[in-house]
Design a protein around this motif. Structure first.
Motif, short mmCIF file in Angstrom:
data_model
loop_
_atom_site.label_atom_id
_atom_site.label_comp_id
_atom_site.label_asym_id
_atom_site.label_seq_id
_atom_site.Cartn_x
_atom_site.Cartn_y
_atom_site.Cartn_z
N VAL A 96 -0.53 -3.51 5.13
CA VAL A 96 0.19 -4.47 4.30
C VAL A 96 -0.42 -5.86 4.41
O VAL A 96 -0.49 -6.60 3.43
N ALA A 97 -0.89 -6.21 5.62
CA ALA A 97 -1.50 -7.53 5.83
C ALA A 97 -2.82 -7.69 5.07
O ALA A 97 -3.22 -8.81 4.76
N ASN A 98 -3.47 -6.55 4.74
CA ASN A 98 -4.81 -6.62 4.16
C ASN A 98 -4.93 -6.03 2.75
O ASN A 98 -6.04 -5.92 2.23
N THR A 99 -3.80 -5.65 2.16
CA THR A 99 -3.82 -5.21 0.78
C THR A 99 -2.57 -5.75 0.09
O THR A 99 -1.77 -6.46 0.71
N THR A 100 -2.38 -5.43 -1.17
CA THR A 100 -1.19 -5.90 -1.86
C THR A 100 0.02 -5.05 -1.46
O THR A 100 -0.12 -3.87 -1.09
N ALA A 101 1.20 -5.63 -1.51
CA ALA A 101 2.43 -4.91 -1.17
C ALA A 101 2.66 -3.75 -2.14
O ALA A 101 3.17 -2.70 -1.76
N SER A 102 2.28 -3.94 -3.40
CA SER A 102 2.47 -2.88 -4.39
C SER A 102 1.55 -1.69 -4.10
O SER A 102 1.96 -0.53 -4.19
N ASN A 103 0.29 -1.96 -3.75
CA ASN A 103 -0.63 -0.88 -3.35
C ASN A 103 -0.08 -0.11 -2.16
O ASN A 103 -0.12 1.11 -2.12
N ALA A 104 0.43 -0.85 -1.16
CA ALA A 104 0.97 -0.22 0.04
C ALA A 104 2.14 0.70 -0.31
O ALA A 104 2.25 1.83 0.19
N ALA A 105 3.03 0.24 -1.19
CA ALA A 105 4.20 1.04 -1.57
C ALA A 105 3.79 2.33 -2.26
O ALA A 105 4.39 3.39 -2.02
N PHE A 106 2.78 2.27 -3.13
CA PHE A 106 2.33 3.47 -3.83
C PHE A 106 1.59 4.42 -2.89
O PHE A 106 1.84 5.62 -2.86
N LEU A 107 0.64 3.88 -2.11
CA LEU A 107 -0.22 4.73 -1.29
C LEU A 107 0.52 5.43 -0.17
O LEU A 107 0.19 6.56 0.20
N ILE A 108 1.55 4.80 0.40
CA ILE A 108 2.27 5.41 1.52
C ILE A 108 3.00 6.67 1.08
O ILE A 108 3.25 7.58 1.89
N SER A 109 3.33 6.76 -0.22
CA SER A 109 4.05 7.95 -0.71
C SER A 109 3.18 9.19 -0.70
O SER A 109 3.69 10.31 -0.87
N GLN A 151 -14.96 -5.48 -10.57
CA GLN A 151 -15.70 -4.91 -9.44
C GLN A 151 -15.77 -3.38 -9.47
O GLN A 151 -16.43 -2.78 -8.63
N GLY A 152 -15.11 -2.75 -10.42
CA GLY A 152 -15.03 -1.29 -10.42
C GLY A 152 -13.99 -0.83 -9.41
O GLY A 152 -12.93 -1.43 -9.30
N VAL A 153 -14.31 0.22 -8.65
CA VAL A 153 -13.38 0.72 -7.64
C VAL A 153 -13.45 -0.19 -6.42
O VAL A 153 -14.48 -0.29 -5.75
N ALA A 154 -12.33 -0.88 -6.13
CA ALA A 154 -12.27 -1.83 -5.00
C ALA A 154 -11.26 -1.31 -3.98
O ALA A 154 -10.10 -1.72 -3.95
N PHE A 155 -11.73 -0.36 -3.16
CA PHE A 155 -10.87 0.23 -2.13
C PHE A 155 -11.08 -0.54 -0.83
O PHE A 155 -12.13 -0.43 -0.20
N ASN A 156 -10.09 -1.35 -0.45
CA ASN A 156 -10.31 -2.25 0.69
C ASN A 156 -9.80 -1.67 2.01
O ASN A 156 -9.24 -0.58 2.06
N GLN A 157 -10.00 -2.43 3.07
CA GLN A 157 -9.62 -2.00 4.42
C GLN A 157 -8.12 -1.74 4.52
O GLN A 157 -7.68 -0.79 5.17
N GLY A 158 -7.33 -2.61 3.88
CA GLY A 158 -5.89 -2.44 3.93
C GLY A 158 -5.44 -1.12 3.31
O GLY A 158 -4.55 -0.45 3.84
N ASP A 159 -6.06 -0.74 2.19
CA ASP A 159 -5.74 0.54 1.56
C ASP A 159 -6.05 1.70 2.51
O ASP A 159 -5.30 2.67 2.60
N GLY A 160 -7.18 1.58 3.24
CA GLY A 160 -7.54 2.61 4.21
C GLY A 160 -6.51 2.74 5.32
O GLY A 160 -6.15 3.85 5.73
N PHE A 161 -6.00 1.60 5.82
CA PHE A 161 -4.96 1.62 6.85
C PHE A 161 -3.69 2.31 6.32
O PHE A 161 -3.04 3.07 7.05
N ILE A 162 -3.33 2.04 5.07
CA ILE A 162 -2.12 2.64 4.51
C ILE A 162 -2.29 4.16 4.38
O ILE A 162 -1.35 4.93 4.68
#
Length: 302
Positions: A96-109, A151-162
């Motif tokens: 959550v600290a390194n990605t958007t809150a909306s991304n975190a909510a979707f990816l955790i599901s 940037q195309g596909v921008a999969f960041n560190q925060g998404d990986g943590f989620i």
């Protein structure tokens, strides 16, 4: 006529179980945005220490009473689940600290789809062919969610943590089911012990890693209001409401209502934090929610 209407009104049952589950989904949905805001004032380890030791302190009187009465005699079996929960919240909060809150909510599901594959690996129980189609749909959703027009596909560190947190959540389901079968331990005591393990583990990490920074207590009222909200509504209330709802309604309704959590998380992030999602990202998020919810409903009906 008046007495007839009055009788109909009083005889009609409010869908309390469904409303309680919907409230849990709403509260958990808001937790991503509020956690991100709380992390402005304190590092991840300090935040987890305060949040879960506060939760443990509130639940400690109930745990103590059940330990004295013998109702929590199997408390030691909760310790491994607490360690897994610590891993979940470390990954989820750093995410959550390194990605958007909306991304975190979707990816955790995605944990809903990951769990059957873990069961397959551990218990050799084949989840069925449909799960692969749902997994492909979720992968497409992740691709669209992480797609950026510049940037195309921008999969960041925060998404990986989620995603790692979602994997640990899947393990949590399997381990809890395995360890808690036939044990003499109430759900509230289980929650208390898990909170104590998470809070103590985070505190130990604070002492080991940069204690001067991690253990600085914020003096900002907003931080304490957010933390109190997370403790009371996203942990303690959510625990009672979810347990009540699960017992009172069908598994399919539970899955459907709890599947709305990411949608509430994204909506709250956009309204509260001003986050922006493109049309493709919204489509990707919805695809993840639909596939994960369908998978959960299908498993509940088996």
């Amino acid at each position: 006529m008046h007495s007839l209407l009055q009788a109909r009104f009083y005889n009609r049952k409010l869908p309390i179980a469904e409303l309680s589950l919907l409230m849990v989904a709403i509260f958990w949905g808001t937790s991503y945005g509020l956690t991100k805001e709380a992390l402005v004032y304190i590092p991840v380890l300090g935040f987890l220490t305060i949040r879960f030791l506060m939760t443990f302190s509130i639940l400690l009187p109930i745990l103590s009473r059940e330990l004295r009465s013998g109702a929590a005699r199997d408390w030691k079996y909760a310790l491994p689940t607490g360690c897994i929960l610590l891993s979940i919240f470390l990954c989820e909060t750093y995410g959550v600290a390194n990605t958007t809150a909306s991304n975190a909510a979707f990816l955790i599901s995605l944990c809903v789809l990951i769990t059957p594959f873990i069961e397959w690996a551990v218990f050799k129980s084949y989840p069925g062919g449909k799960i692969f189609l749902q997994a492909m749909g979720c992968l497409l959703g992740v691709f669209l969610l992480s797609y950026n027009e510049t940037q195309g596909v921008a999969f960041n560190q925060g998404d990986g943590f989620i995603l790692l947190a979602a994997l640990f959540r899947g393990f949590m389901v399997i381990v809890t089911r395995k360890l808690m079968i036939g044990r003499q331990l109430s759900s509230i005591s289980l929650t208390a012990i898990q909170s104590g393990v998470v809070g103590s583990g985070a505190l130990l990490l604070c002492l080991m890693i940069n204690p001067e920074t991690n253990l600085q207590i914020p003096m900002v009222p907003e931080f304490w209001l957010i933390t109190l909200y997370l403790v009371l509504f996203c942990t303690i209330f959510a625990f009672f409401a979810q347990n009540y709802g699960v017992r009172q309604t069908s598994p399919s309704r539970v899955a459907l209502l709890m599947g709305t959590e990411p949608a509430f998380g994204a909506a709250f992030a956009m309204l509260w934090l001003g986050e922006h999602l493109t049309g493709l990202q919204i489509l990707g998020g919805l695809l993840i929610v639909v596939c994960a919810t369908y998978s959960s409903i299908h498993r509940a009906s088996q």
